[in-house]
Design a protein around this motif. Sequence first.
Motif, PDB file in Angstrom:
ATOM      1  N   LEU A 209      38.103  33.065 -62.681  1.00 20.69           N
ATOM      2  CA  LEU A 209      38.811  33.825 -61.648  1.00 20.69           C
ATOM      3  C   LEU A 209      38.196  33.601 -60.271  1.00 20.69           C
ATOM      4  CD1 LEU A 209      39.510  37.234 -63.437  1.00 20.69           C
ATOM      5  CD2 LEU A 209      41.143  35.445 -62.848  1.00 20.69           C
TER       6      LEU A 209
ATOM      7  N   GLN B 272      46.869  35.502 -60.115  1.00 18.64           N
ATOM      8  CA  GLN B 272      47.423  36.376 -61.143  1.00 18.64           C
ATOM      9  C   GLN B 272      47.753  35.597 -62.415  1.00 18.64           C
ATOM     10  OE1 GLN B 272      46.893  39.346 -60.720  1.00 18.64           O
ATOM     11  NE2 GLN B 272      48.318  40.432 -59.389  1.00 18.64           N
TER      12      GLN B 272
ATOM     13  N   ARG C  76      44.567  35.164 -64.151  1.00 20.93           N
ATOM     14  CA  ARG C  76      44.122  36.487 -64.606  1.00 20.93           C
ATOM     15  C   ARG C  76      44.839  36.901 -65.893  1.00 20.93           C
ATOM     16  NH1 ARG C  76      44.810  42.032 -61.001  1.00 20.93           N
ATOM     17  NH2 ARG C  76      43.920  43.494 -62.521  1.00 20.93           N
ATOM     18  N   HIS C  77      46.109  36.570 -66.024  1.00 27.19           N
ATOM     19  CA  HIS C  77      46.862  36.937 -67.220  1.00 27.19           C
ATOM     20  C   HIS C  77      46.371  36.199 -68.463  1.00 27.19           C
ATOM     21  CE1 HIS C  77      50.469  38.262 -64.551  1.00 27.19           C
ATOM     22  NE2 HIS C  77      49.614  39.241 -64.745  1.00 27.19           N
TER      23      HIS C  77
ATOM     24  N   CYS D 238      43.112  35.432 -68.965  1.00 24.96           N
ATOM     25  CA  CYS D 238      41.689  35.700 -69.160  1.00 24.96           C
ATOM     26  C   CYS D 238      41.458  37.081 -69.770  1.00 24.96           C
ATOM     27  CB  CYS D 238      40.948  35.614 -67.824  1.00 24.96           C
ATOM     28  SG  CYS D 238      40.973  33.974 -67.098  1.00 24.96           S
TER      29      CYS D 238
ATOM     30  N   PHE E 111      37.640  40.250 -64.736  1.00 25.46           N
ATOM     31  CA  PHE E 111      38.093  40.705 -63.424  1.00 25.46           C
ATOM     32  C   PHE E 111      37.013  41.509 -62.709  1.00 25.46           C
ATOM     33  CE2 PHE E 111      40.605  43.610 -60.680  1.00 25.46           C
ATOM     34  CZ  PHE E 111      41.233  42.649 -59.902  1.00 25.46           C
TER      35      PHE E 111
ATOM     36  N   GLU F 219      38.080  39.518 -57.082  1.00 25.35           N
ATOM     37  CA  GLU F 219      38.953  40.244 -56.163  1.00 25.35           C
ATOM     38  C   GLU F 219      38.303  40.379 -54.791  1.00 25.35           C
ATOM     39  OE1 GLU F 219      41.663  44.312 -56.086  1.00 25.35           O
ATOM     40  OE2 GLU F 219      39.836  44.240 -57.295  1.00 25.35           O
TER      41      GLU F 219
END
Length: 574
Positions: free
Chosen positions: A340, A370, A373-374, A376, A381, A392
Amino acid sequence: MGEENSRARHDMPLRRTRSKVYKSIASKKLVSLEFLCEYWNEEPAEPLDCEGNTLLHLLVISNSENALRKLMDDGDVSQAHLTKQNLRGETALHEAARHDPMCNCEECAEKGNLASVPNNLGETALFLAAACGKLDIFKLILKYGNDDCTTQRKDGCTVLHAAIMGEHYCIPHMYTLESVRKGDEEDSDRRWKAEILEKERNPFVNLLLSKVLIPLLEEIDDKKRKKFLAVALAKQLLEEEVDWSRYTYSSPKDQDQNKTPNKVHSNPLMRAIEMGIPELVEEILRYIPGAANSIDKDGRNVFHYAAEHRAGDIYEKLKVSVVNKDRMLSDVDYKGNTILHYATKIMLSSSTNLSIGIANLLTWEVFWFQRIRHDCPPHLFHMRNNDGCTAEDLLLKYYNNKREAVVKEVKEMNQGVMVVAALIATVSFAAVFTIPGGFDQNNGTPLYYKQKDHHYHELNQFFDAVWFTFFASVTSLGTLLTTQLSRFHWEDLYLVLPLRYLIALLTLFLSAGSIALTFHRALILMGYLTLKIFRALLIIFSISGLFYVDPTCYVFSYIVEVLRHSKPYKSVRT
Protein backbone atom coordinates in the motif's frame (compact mmCIF):
# COMPACT_ATOMS: atom_id res chain seq x y z
CA MET A 1 67.61 28.54 -37.94
CA GLY A 2 67.95 28.03 -41.68
CA GLU A 3 66.74 24.43 -41.40
CA GLU A 4 63.61 25.55 -39.50
CA ASN A 5 62.75 28.14 -42.16
CA SER A 6 63.25 25.54 -44.87
CA ARG A 7 60.96 23.10 -43.03
CA ALA A 8 58.32 25.83 -42.59
CA ARG A 9 58.40 26.62 -46.32
CA HIS A 10 58.03 22.89 -47.02
CA ASP A 11 55.09 22.54 -44.57
CA MET A 12 53.17 25.46 -46.04
CA PRO A 13 52.21 23.69 -49.32
CA LEU A 14 51.22 20.56 -47.34
CA ARG A 15 48.87 22.55 -45.10
CA ARG A 16 47.34 24.20 -48.16
CA THR A 17 46.90 20.81 -49.80
CA ARG A 18 45.23 19.39 -46.70
CA SER A 19 42.94 22.42 -46.55
CA LYS A 20 42.05 22.00 -50.21
CA VAL A 21 41.25 18.31 -49.75
CA TYR A 22 39.17 18.93 -46.61
CA LYS A 23 37.16 21.77 -48.18
CA SER A 24 36.42 19.71 -51.27
CA ILE A 25 35.11 16.82 -49.15
CA ALA A 26 33.06 19.14 -46.92
CA SER A 27 31.46 20.88 -49.92
CA LYS A 28 30.94 17.52 -51.70
CA LYS A 29 32.79 18.96 -54.72
CA LEU A 30 35.76 16.64 -54.82
CA VAL A 31 38.94 17.51 -56.63
CA SER A 32 40.18 15.02 -59.20
CA LEU A 33 40.53 11.43 -58.03
CA GLU A 34 44.12 11.38 -59.24
CA PHE A 35 44.89 14.35 -56.97
CA LEU A 36 43.44 12.48 -53.97
CA CYS A 37 45.55 9.42 -54.75
CA GLU A 38 48.68 11.57 -55.10
CA TYR A 39 47.96 13.28 -51.79
CA TRP A 40 47.38 9.90 -50.11
CA ASN A 41 50.65 8.48 -51.45
CA GLU A 42 52.46 11.57 -50.23
CA GLU A 43 50.82 11.68 -46.77
CA PRO A 44 49.13 8.33 -46.12
CA ALA A 45 46.76 8.14 -43.14
CA GLU A 46 47.62 11.64 -41.90
CA PRO A 47 44.89 13.47 -39.90
CA LEU A 48 42.98 16.12 -41.83
CA ASP A 49 41.04 17.69 -38.95
CA CYS A 50 41.30 18.25 -35.22
CA GLU A 51 39.41 14.99 -34.49
CA GLY A 52 42.15 12.92 -36.06
CA ASN A 53 40.10 11.79 -39.08
CA THR A 54 42.16 10.65 -42.05
CA LEU A 55 41.19 10.84 -45.71
CA LEU A 56 39.62 7.37 -45.40
CA HIS A 57 37.43 8.49 -42.49
CA LEU A 58 36.21 11.60 -44.30
CA LEU A 59 35.47 9.81 -47.58
CA VAL A 60 33.36 7.27 -45.71
CA ILE A 61 31.54 9.95 -43.69
CA SER A 62 30.75 11.97 -46.83
CA ASN A 63 29.60 8.82 -48.72
CA SER A 64 32.10 9.44 -51.52
CA GLU A 65 31.86 5.93 -52.95
CA ASN A 66 33.75 6.47 -56.21
CA ALA A 67 36.63 8.27 -54.54
CA LEU A 68 36.92 5.60 -51.85
CA ARG A 69 36.94 2.80 -54.42
CA LYS A 70 39.57 4.63 -56.51
CA LEU A 71 41.73 5.17 -53.44
CA MET A 72 41.48 1.51 -52.44
CA ASP A 73 42.38 0.31 -55.94
CA ASP A 74 45.10 2.78 -56.98
CA GLY A 75 46.32 4.18 -53.68
CA ASP A 76 48.90 2.57 -51.45
CA VAL A 77 46.46 1.51 -48.70
CA SER A 78 47.97 -0.98 -46.28
CA GLN A 79 46.64 -2.83 -43.25
CA ALA A 80 48.27 -0.27 -40.97
CA HIS A 81 46.50 2.56 -42.79
CA LEU A 82 43.11 0.89 -42.40
CA THR A 83 43.64 0.39 -38.67
CA LYS A 84 44.49 4.07 -38.21
CA GLN A 85 42.20 5.43 -35.48
CA ASN A 86 40.97 8.96 -34.84
CA LEU A 87 40.86 10.60 -31.42
CA ARG A 88 37.74 8.58 -30.53
CA GLY A 89 39.62 5.41 -31.37
CA GLU A 90 37.48 4.68 -34.44
CA THR A 91 38.70 3.30 -37.74
CA ALA A 92 37.15 3.97 -41.14
CA LEU A 93 35.13 0.77 -40.71
CA HIS A 94 33.48 2.24 -37.60
CA GLU A 95 32.29 5.19 -39.66
CA ALA A 96 31.20 2.88 -42.49
CA ALA A 97 29.07 0.88 -40.04
CA ARG A 98 27.08 4.03 -39.21
CA HIS A 99 26.19 4.80 -42.83
CA ASP A 100 23.91 3.04 -45.27
CA PRO A 101 26.00 2.57 -48.48
CA MET A 102 27.20 -1.03 -48.51
CA CYS A 103 30.14 -0.39 -50.82
CA ASN A 104 31.88 1.85 -48.25
CA CYS A 105 31.71 -0.86 -45.65
CA GLU A 106 32.72 -3.60 -48.08
CA GLU A 107 35.75 -1.65 -49.31
CA CYS A 108 36.98 -1.24 -45.74
CA ALA A 109 36.05 -4.71 -44.48
CA GLU A 110 37.57 -6.84 -47.22
CA LYS A 111 40.99 -5.16 -47.03
CA GLY A 112 41.76 -6.27 -43.51
CA ASN A 113 40.51 -7.76 -40.27
CA LEU A 114 39.00 -4.62 -38.68
CA ALA A 115 35.81 -6.09 -37.19
CA SER A 116 37.44 -6.73 -33.81
CA VAL A 117 39.15 -3.32 -33.45
CA PRO A 118 37.45 -1.39 -30.59
CA ASN A 119 37.15 2.36 -30.15
CA ASN A 120 37.75 4.22 -26.89
CA LEU A 121 34.40 2.99 -25.52
CA GLY A 122 35.15 -0.60 -26.45
CA GLU A 123 32.71 -0.59 -29.40
CA THR A 124 33.62 -2.57 -32.49
CA ALA A 125 32.29 -1.85 -35.98
CA LEU A 126 29.92 -4.79 -35.55
CA PHE A 127 28.62 -3.18 -32.34
CA LEU A 128 27.87 0.12 -34.13
CA ALA A 129 26.13 -1.65 -37.02
CA ALA A 130 23.88 -3.45 -34.53
CA ALA A 131 23.19 -0.28 -32.54
CA CYS A 132 22.23 1.61 -35.71
CA GLY A 133 20.08 -1.25 -37.01
CA LYS A 134 22.04 -1.71 -40.26
CA LEU A 135 21.24 -5.38 -40.89
CA ASP A 136 23.00 -5.67 -44.27
CA ILE A 137 26.16 -4.04 -42.96
CA PHE A 138 25.99 -6.26 -39.88
CA LYS A 139 25.92 -9.35 -42.11
CA LEU A 140 28.82 -8.04 -44.19
CA ILE A 141 31.07 -7.31 -41.20
CA LEU A 142 30.16 -10.66 -39.68
CA LYS A 143 31.15 -12.31 -42.97
CA TYR A 144 34.62 -10.73 -43.18
CA GLY A 145 35.35 -10.59 -39.46
CA ASN A 146 35.58 -13.15 -36.69
CA ASP A 147 33.59 -11.27 -34.03
CA ASP A 148 31.26 -13.70 -32.24
CA CYS A 149 28.99 -10.94 -30.85
CA THR A 150 30.16 -11.63 -27.30
CA THR A 151 32.81 -8.89 -27.21
CA GLN A 152 31.86 -6.50 -24.43
CA ARG A 153 31.93 -2.74 -24.38
CA LYS A 154 33.53 -1.11 -21.35
CA ASP A 155 30.15 -0.95 -19.60
CA GLY A 156 29.59 -4.69 -20.18
CA CYS A 157 27.16 -4.42 -23.12
CA THR A 158 27.61 -6.87 -25.99
CA VAL A 159 26.57 -6.54 -29.62
CA LEU A 160 23.26 -8.24 -28.86
CA HIS A 161 22.62 -5.74 -26.05
CA ALA A 162 23.15 -2.88 -28.50
CA ALA A 163 20.70 -4.33 -31.03
CA ILE A 164 18.01 -4.97 -28.42
CA MET A 165 18.37 -1.55 -26.77
CA GLY A 166 17.91 0.01 -30.20
CA GLU A 167 14.83 -2.19 -30.80
CA HIS A 168 16.51 -3.77 -33.83
CA TYR A 169 15.35 -7.29 -33.00
CA CYS A 170 16.02 -8.67 -36.47
CA ILE A 171 19.78 -8.57 -35.79
CA PRO A 172 19.77 -10.93 -32.77
CA HIS A 173 17.48 -13.29 -34.68
CA MET A 174 19.75 -13.18 -37.71
CA TYR A 175 22.71 -14.10 -35.54
CA THR A 176 20.66 -16.93 -34.02
CA LEU A 177 19.90 -18.18 -37.52
CA GLU A 178 23.60 -18.33 -38.36
CA SER A 179 24.25 -20.26 -35.13
CA VAL A 180 21.44 -22.71 -35.89
CA ARG A 181 22.70 -23.35 -39.42
CA LYS A 182 26.14 -24.17 -38.04
CA GLY A 183 24.74 -26.26 -35.19
CA ASP A 184 23.24 -29.67 -34.78
CA GLU A 185 21.16 -30.78 -37.75
CA GLU A 186 18.90 -32.81 -35.47
CA ASP A 187 17.77 -29.75 -33.53
CA SER A 188 14.67 -29.46 -35.69
CA ASP A 189 12.59 -27.56 -33.14
CA ARG A 190 14.98 -24.62 -32.89
CA ARG A 191 15.59 -24.72 -36.65
CA TRP A 192 11.85 -24.47 -37.29
CA LYS A 193 11.56 -21.47 -34.95
CA ALA A 194 14.47 -19.78 -36.68
CA GLU A 195 13.00 -20.30 -40.14
CA ILE A 196 9.71 -18.78 -39.00
CA LEU A 197 11.53 -15.67 -37.78
CA GLU A 198 13.53 -15.44 -41.00
CA LYS A 199 10.47 -15.08 -43.21
CA GLU A 200 9.79 -11.63 -44.61
CA ARG A 201 6.40 -9.98 -44.73
CA ASN A 202 4.24 -10.87 -47.72
CA PRO A 203 4.85 -8.44 -50.65
CA PHE A 204 1.09 -8.06 -51.11
CA VAL A 205 0.79 -6.87 -47.50
CA ASN A 206 3.58 -4.37 -48.14
CA LEU A 207 1.67 -3.08 -51.17
CA LEU A 208 -1.51 -2.65 -49.17
CA LEU A 209 0.24 -0.86 -46.33
CA SER A 210 2.28 1.51 -48.49
CA LYS A 211 0.00 2.20 -51.46
CA VAL A 212 -3.63 1.36 -50.84
CA LEU A 213 -4.20 2.03 -47.14
CA ILE A 214 -3.13 4.89 -44.91
CA PRO A 215 0.68 4.95 -44.49
CA LEU A 216 0.16 5.22 -40.73
CA LEU A 217 -0.91 1.57 -40.74
CA GLU A 218 2.59 0.61 -41.86
CA GLU A 219 4.01 2.14 -38.69
CA ILE A 220 1.48 0.16 -36.63
CA ASP A 221 2.42 -3.02 -38.47
CA ASP A 222 6.13 -2.40 -37.86
CA LYS A 223 5.47 -2.00 -34.15
CA LYS A 224 3.55 -5.27 -34.11
CA ARG A 225 6.42 -7.02 -35.87
CA LYS A 226 8.89 -5.56 -33.39
CA LYS A 227 6.73 -6.79 -30.54
CA PHE A 228 6.53 -10.26 -32.08
CA LEU A 229 10.29 -10.44 -32.60
CA ALA A 230 10.98 -9.15 -29.08
CA VAL A 231 8.77 -11.81 -27.50
CA ALA A 232 10.26 -14.52 -29.73
CA LEU A 233 13.77 -13.40 -28.77
CA ALA A 234 12.80 -13.47 -25.10
CA LYS A 235 11.61 -17.06 -25.51
CA GLN A 236 14.94 -18.08 -27.03
CA LEU A 237 16.88 -16.41 -24.23
CA LEU A 238 14.66 -17.98 -21.57
CA GLU A 239 15.28 -21.42 -23.05
CA GLU A 240 18.99 -20.89 -22.39
CA GLU A 241 18.49 -19.57 -18.84
CA VAL A 242 19.66 -22.07 -16.23
CA ASP A 243 20.25 -20.08 -13.03
CA TRP A 244 17.68 -17.47 -12.00
CA SER A 245 19.17 -17.14 -8.51
CA ARG A 246 21.77 -14.70 -9.83
CA TYR A 247 18.96 -12.18 -10.36
CA THR A 248 17.50 -12.22 -6.85
CA TYR A 249 18.63 -11.48 -3.30
CA SER A 250 18.01 -13.92 -0.52
CA SER A 251 20.36 -12.97 2.33
CA PRO A 252 19.02 -11.44 5.56
CA LYS A 253 18.37 -7.73 5.64
CA ASP A 254 21.05 -7.08 8.24
CA GLN A 255 23.74 -8.11 5.73
CA ASP A 256 25.18 -5.85 3.08
CA GLN A 257 23.22 -6.80 -0.03
CA ASN A 258 25.71 -5.04 -2.28
CA LYS A 259 28.33 -7.61 -1.26
CA THR A 260 26.13 -10.60 -2.00
CA PRO A 261 27.94 -12.63 -4.68
CA ASN A 262 26.45 -13.14 -8.15
CA LYS A 263 23.63 -10.63 -7.54
CA VAL A 264 24.95 -7.82 -9.70
CA HIS A 265 22.60 -8.54 -12.62
CA SER A 266 19.39 -6.58 -13.05
CA ASN A 267 16.36 -8.80 -12.54
CA PRO A 268 14.65 -9.22 -15.96
CA LEU A 269 11.23 -9.83 -14.41
CA MET A 270 11.32 -6.68 -12.30
CA ARG A 271 12.74 -4.74 -15.23
CA ALA A 272 9.83 -5.92 -17.40
CA ILE A 273 7.38 -4.77 -14.71
CA GLU A 274 9.06 -1.36 -14.56
CA MET A 275 8.83 -1.01 -18.34
CA GLY A 276 5.22 -2.25 -18.39
CA ILE A 277 5.66 -5.24 -20.74
CA PRO A 278 3.03 -7.85 -19.77
CA GLU A 279 3.97 -10.21 -22.63
CA LEU A 280 7.53 -10.53 -21.34
CA VAL A 281 6.31 -11.04 -17.77
CA GLU A 282 4.00 -13.80 -18.97
CA GLU A 283 6.81 -15.58 -20.84
CA ILE A 284 9.21 -15.38 -17.89
CA LEU A 285 6.62 -16.85 -15.53
CA ARG A 286 5.78 -19.55 -18.06
CA TYR A 287 9.39 -20.70 -18.45
CA ILE A 288 10.54 -19.99 -14.89
CA PRO A 289 7.54 -19.93 -12.49
CA GLY A 290 9.82 -19.56 -9.48
CA ALA A 291 10.98 -16.16 -10.74
CA ALA A 292 7.85 -14.67 -9.18
CA ASN A 293 9.51 -15.06 -5.76
CA SER A 294 12.35 -12.70 -6.69
CA ILE A 295 13.24 -9.88 -4.32
CA ASP A 296 15.63 -6.98 -4.76
CA LYS A 297 18.25 -5.65 -2.36
CA ASP A 298 15.62 -3.54 -0.55
CA GLY A 299 13.36 -6.55 0.06
CA ARG A 300 10.76 -5.58 -2.56
CA ASN A 301 8.94 -8.35 -4.39
CA VAL A 302 7.22 -8.33 -7.78
CA PHE A 303 3.90 -7.13 -6.32
CA HIS A 304 5.65 -4.11 -4.83
CA TYR A 305 7.06 -3.27 -8.26
CA ALA A 306 3.69 -3.70 -9.96
CA ALA A 307 2.01 -1.45 -7.39
CA GLU A 308 4.67 1.25 -7.66
CA HIS A 309 4.66 1.39 -11.46
CA ARG A 310 0.85 1.16 -11.92
CA ALA A 311 1.16 -2.00 -14.01
CA GLY A 312 -2.48 -3.06 -13.88
CA ASP A 313 -2.34 -5.85 -16.49
CA ILE A 314 0.84 -7.27 -14.98
CA TYR A 315 -0.64 -7.05 -11.49
CA GLU A 316 -3.61 -9.18 -12.58
CA LYS A 317 -1.29 -11.72 -14.26
CA LEU A 318 0.73 -12.00 -11.08
CA LYS A 319 -2.38 -12.64 -8.99
CA VAL A 320 -3.27 -15.53 -11.29
CA SER A 321 0.24 -16.96 -11.75
CA VAL A 322 1.74 -16.71 -8.26
CA VAL A 323 0.91 -19.54 -5.87
CA ASN A 324 1.60 -17.74 -2.58
CA LYS A 325 0.10 -14.40 -3.58
CA ASP A 326 -1.51 -13.79 -0.16
CA ARG A 327 1.83 -14.01 1.59
CA MET A 328 3.54 -11.82 -1.02
CA LEU A 329 0.79 -9.19 -0.82
CA SER A 330 1.44 -9.02 2.93
CA ASP A 331 5.23 -8.75 2.61
CA VAL A 332 7.05 -5.77 4.12
CA ASP A 333 10.35 -4.58 2.66
CA TYR A 334 13.46 -3.72 4.66
CA LYS A 335 12.30 -0.11 5.07
CA GLY A 336 8.95 -1.13 6.53
CA ASN A 337 6.95 -0.32 3.39
CA THR A 338 3.98 -2.47 2.45
CA ILE A 339 2.42 -2.79 -0.99
CA LEU A 340 0.00 0.00 0.00
CA HIS A 341 2.91 2.37 0.62
CA TYR A 342 4.13 1.72 -2.91
CA ALA A 343 0.61 2.21 -4.28
CA THR A 344 0.64 5.76 -2.87
CA LYS A 345 3.77 6.80 -4.76
CA ILE A 346 2.37 9.25 -7.29
CA MET A 347 4.03 8.60 -10.64
CA LEU A 348 3.99 12.17 -11.96
CA SER A 349 6.99 13.11 -14.08
CA SER A 350 7.89 15.46 -16.89
CA SER A 351 6.51 12.92 -19.39
CA THR A 352 3.14 12.59 -17.65
CA ASN A 353 0.17 13.64 -19.77
CA LEU A 354 -1.25 16.57 -17.79
CA SER A 355 -3.70 17.55 -20.55
CA ILE A 356 -6.43 15.45 -18.92
CA GLY A 357 -6.22 17.56 -15.78
CA ILE A 358 -4.82 17.10 -12.30
CA ALA A 359 -8.25 16.07 -10.99
CA ASN A 360 -8.47 13.14 -13.41
CA LEU A 361 -4.91 12.09 -12.64
CA LEU A 362 -5.49 12.08 -8.90
CA THR A 363 -8.77 10.24 -9.41
CA TRP A 364 -6.92 7.38 -11.08
CA GLU A 365 -4.25 7.46 -8.37
CA VAL A 366 -6.89 7.13 -5.65
CA PHE A 367 -8.53 4.34 -7.64
CA TRP A 368 -5.20 2.48 -7.85
CA PHE A 369 -4.69 2.80 -4.10
CA GLN A 370 -8.20 1.48 -3.39
CA ARG A 371 -7.73 -1.33 -5.91
CA ILE A 372 -4.60 -2.54 -4.13
CA ARG A 373 -6.27 -2.02 -0.77
CA HIS A 374 -9.16 -4.33 -1.71
CA ASP A 375 -6.66 -7.14 -2.43
CA CYS A 376 -4.69 -6.75 0.80
CA PRO A 377 -5.36 -7.88 4.37
CA PRO A 378 -7.06 -5.09 6.37
CA HIS A 379 -4.21 -4.76 8.88
CA LEU A 380 -1.82 -3.44 6.20
CA PHE A 381 -3.81 -0.22 6.03
CA HIS A 382 -2.67 0.68 9.56
CA MET A 383 0.97 -0.46 9.32
CA ARG A 384 3.68 2.20 9.58
CA ASN A 385 7.00 2.18 7.78
CA ASN A 386 10.37 3.06 9.31
CA ASP A 387 9.52 6.76 8.96
CA GLY A 388 6.38 6.29 11.06
CA CYS A 389 3.92 6.86 8.18
CA THR A 390 0.97 4.74 7.15
CA ALA A 391 -0.01 4.43 3.51
CA GLU A 392 -2.94 6.79 4.07
CA ASP A 393 -0.59 9.37 5.60
CA LEU A 394 1.52 9.40 2.44
CA LEU A 395 -1.54 9.69 0.22
CA LEU A 396 -3.00 12.53 2.30
CA LYS A 397 0.31 14.37 2.28
CA TYR A 398 0.38 14.49 -1.49
CA TYR A 399 -3.36 15.10 -1.89
CA ASN A 400 -3.37 18.05 0.51
CA ASN A 401 -0.67 19.69 -1.60
CA LYS A 402 -2.83 19.32 -4.72
CA ARG A 403 -6.29 19.77 -3.19
CA GLU A 404 -6.58 23.46 -4.02
CA ALA A 405 -5.74 22.81 -7.68
CA VAL A 406 -8.26 19.95 -7.80
CA VAL A 407 -11.06 22.05 -6.29
CA LYS A 408 -10.37 24.93 -8.66
CA GLU A 409 -10.32 22.69 -11.73
CA VAL A 410 -13.53 20.82 -10.85
CA LYS A 411 -15.48 23.96 -9.99
CA GLU A 412 -14.40 25.80 -13.13
CA MET A 413 -15.45 22.81 -15.22
CA ASN A 414 -18.79 22.58 -13.42
CA GLN A 415 -19.61 26.24 -13.90
CA GLY A 416 -19.68 25.95 -17.68
CA VAL A 417 -21.84 22.82 -17.59
CA MET A 418 -24.21 24.43 -15.06
CA VAL A 419 -24.77 27.38 -17.39
CA VAL A 420 -25.80 25.03 -20.21
CA ALA A 421 -28.08 23.00 -17.92
CA ALA A 422 -29.74 26.15 -16.56
CA LEU A 423 -30.27 27.48 -20.08
CA ILE A 424 -31.96 24.26 -21.22
CA ALA A 425 -34.17 24.23 -18.10
CA THR A 426 -35.21 27.84 -18.77
CA VAL A 427 -36.08 27.14 -22.41
CA SER A 428 -38.10 24.03 -21.52
CA PHE A 429 -39.97 25.93 -18.79
CA ALA A 430 -40.84 28.73 -21.21
CA ALA A 431 -41.96 26.21 -23.85
CA VAL A 432 -44.86 25.12 -21.62
CA PHE A 433 -46.47 28.58 -21.91
CA THR A 434 -45.72 29.07 -25.61
CA ILE A 435 -47.17 25.91 -27.12
CA PRO A 436 -48.00 25.74 -30.84
CA GLY A 437 -51.60 26.75 -31.59
CA GLY A 438 -51.95 28.88 -28.47
CA PHE A 439 -54.57 28.74 -25.67
CA ASP A 440 -58.30 29.32 -25.48
CA GLN A 441 -58.74 32.82 -24.01
CA ASN A 442 -61.87 31.77 -22.11
CA ASN A 443 -60.71 28.70 -20.18
CA GLY A 444 -56.95 28.50 -20.92
CA THR A 445 -57.17 25.10 -22.62
CA PRO A 446 -54.80 24.47 -25.55
CA LEU A 447 -56.71 24.88 -28.78
CA TYR A 448 -55.38 21.63 -30.24
CA TYR A 449 -56.98 19.73 -27.34
CA LYS A 450 -60.39 20.64 -28.69
CA GLN A 451 -59.60 18.89 -31.97
CA LYS A 452 -59.83 15.13 -31.58
CA ASP A 453 -57.45 14.43 -34.47
CA HIS A 454 -53.73 13.86 -34.91
CA HIS A 455 -52.98 17.30 -33.39
CA TYR A 456 -54.24 16.06 -30.04
CA HIS A 457 -51.72 13.21 -29.93
CA GLU A 458 -48.90 15.35 -31.32
CA LEU A 459 -49.49 17.95 -28.60
CA ASN A 460 -49.34 15.26 -25.91
CA GLN A 461 -45.98 14.10 -27.28
CA PHE A 462 -44.83 17.73 -27.32
CA PHE A 463 -45.70 18.11 -23.62
CA ASP A 464 -43.99 14.81 -22.77
CA ALA A 465 -40.79 15.99 -24.44
CA VAL A 466 -40.94 19.36 -22.66
CA TRP A 467 -41.44 17.83 -19.22
CA PHE A 468 -38.68 15.27 -19.79
CA THR A 469 -36.32 18.04 -20.91
CA PHE A 470 -37.10 20.08 -17.81
CA PHE A 471 -36.68 17.09 -15.49
CA ALA A 472 -33.36 15.99 -17.04
CA SER A 473 -31.87 19.50 -17.05
CA VAL A 474 -32.90 20.15 -13.44
CA THR A 475 -31.42 16.78 -12.41
CA SER A 476 -28.16 17.69 -14.14
CA LEU A 477 -28.17 21.12 -12.52
CA GLY A 478 -28.82 19.67 -9.07
CA THR A 479 -26.08 17.05 -9.43
CA LEU A 480 -23.57 19.70 -10.47
CA LEU A 481 -24.63 21.87 -7.54
CA THR A 482 -23.92 19.05 -5.07
CA THR A 483 -20.47 18.73 -6.62
CA GLN A 484 -19.86 22.45 -6.11
CA LEU A 485 -20.75 22.08 -2.43
CA SER A 486 -18.66 18.91 -1.94
CA ARG A 487 -15.99 18.71 0.78
CA PHE A 488 -13.52 17.24 -1.72
CA HIS A 489 -12.18 14.59 0.62
CA TRP A 490 -9.69 12.27 -1.05
CA GLU A 491 -12.16 9.37 -0.84
CA ASP A 492 -14.71 11.44 -2.80
CA LEU A 493 -12.41 11.21 -5.81
CA TYR A 494 -12.74 7.44 -5.80
CA LEU A 495 -16.44 7.09 -6.70
CA VAL A 496 -18.70 9.92 -5.48
CA LEU A 497 -17.41 12.79 -7.63
CA PRO A 498 -16.90 10.73 -10.84
CA LEU A 499 -20.38 9.21 -10.46
CA ARG A 500 -21.96 12.63 -9.98
CA TYR A 501 -20.13 13.96 -13.00
CA LEU A 502 -21.27 11.01 -15.11
CA ILE A 503 -24.91 11.47 -14.03
CA ALA A 504 -24.70 15.20 -14.78
CA LEU A 505 -23.30 14.61 -18.27
CA LEU A 506 -25.78 11.84 -19.01
CA THR A 507 -28.85 13.85 -17.97
CA LEU A 508 -27.51 16.93 -19.77
CA PHE A 509 -27.18 14.95 -22.99
CA LEU A 510 -30.67 13.51 -22.55
CA SER A 511 -32.08 16.99 -21.99
CA ALA A 512 -30.31 18.25 -25.12
CA GLY A 513 -31.73 15.36 -27.14
CA SER A 514 -35.17 15.90 -25.65
CA ILE A 515 -35.19 19.61 -26.49
CA ALA A 516 -34.33 18.69 -30.08
CA LEU A 517 -37.29 16.30 -30.03
CA THR A 518 -39.47 19.10 -28.65
CA PHE A 519 -38.46 21.34 -31.54
CA HIS A 520 -39.22 18.50 -33.95
CA ARG A 521 -42.74 18.03 -32.51
CA ALA A 522 -43.40 21.76 -32.64
CA LEU A 523 -42.52 21.86 -36.33
CA ILE A 524 -44.91 18.95 -36.98
CA LEU A 525 -47.75 20.73 -35.17
CA MET A 526 -47.15 23.91 -37.14
CA GLY A 527 -46.78 22.04 -40.42
CA TYR A 528 -43.29 23.40 -41.11
CA LEU A 529 -41.32 20.15 -40.98
CA THR A 530 -39.64 19.28 -44.27
CA LEU A 531 -37.14 16.61 -45.20
CA LYS A 532 -34.35 19.19 -45.38
CA ILE A 533 -35.05 20.46 -41.86
CA PHE A 534 -35.25 16.90 -40.55
CA ARG A 535 -31.84 16.07 -42.02
CA ALA A 536 -30.35 19.23 -40.52
CA LEU A 537 -31.71 18.32 -37.08
CA LEU A 538 -30.32 14.80 -37.42
CA ILE A 539 -26.86 16.06 -38.39
CA ILE A 540 -26.75 18.58 -35.53
CA PHE A 541 -27.80 15.95 -33.02
CA SER A 542 -25.19 13.47 -34.33
CA ILE A 543 -22.39 16.05 -34.07
CA SER A 544 -23.49 16.92 -30.54
CA GLY A 545 -23.37 13.23 -29.67
CA LEU A 546 -19.77 12.98 -30.88
CA PHE A 547 -18.75 15.91 -28.70
CA TYR A 548 -20.52 14.25 -25.79
CA VAL A 549 -18.76 10.89 -26.23
CA ASP A 550 -15.28 12.35 -25.66
CA PRO A 551 -15.70 13.46 -22.01
CA THR A 552 -18.26 10.80 -21.10
CA CYS A 553 -16.37 7.76 -22.37
CA TYR A 554 -13.40 8.55 -20.12
CA VAL A 555 -15.57 8.83 -17.00
CA PHE A 556 -17.68 5.81 -17.96
CA SER A 557 -14.60 3.61 -18.41
CA TYR A 558 -13.39 4.75 -15.00
CA ILE A 559 -16.69 3.80 -13.33
CA VAL A 560 -16.54 0.38 -15.01
CA GLU A 561 -13.01 -0.16 -13.68
CA VAL A 562 -14.11 0.83 -10.18
CA LEU A 563 -16.98 -1.67 -10.26
CA ARG A 564 -14.72 -4.41 -11.62
CA HIS A 565 -12.19 -4.06 -8.81
CA SER A 566 -14.49 -3.20 -5.92
CA LYS A 567 -14.51 -6.66 -4.31
CA PRO A 568 -13.29 -6.64 -0.69
CA TYR A 569 -10.31 -8.69 0.43
CA LYS A 570 -10.89 -12.43 0.68
CA SER A 571 -8.06 -14.57 1.95
CA VAL A 572 -7.38 -17.85 0.18
CA ARG A 573 -8.12 -20.58 2.68
CA THR A 574 -7.00 -24.15 2.32
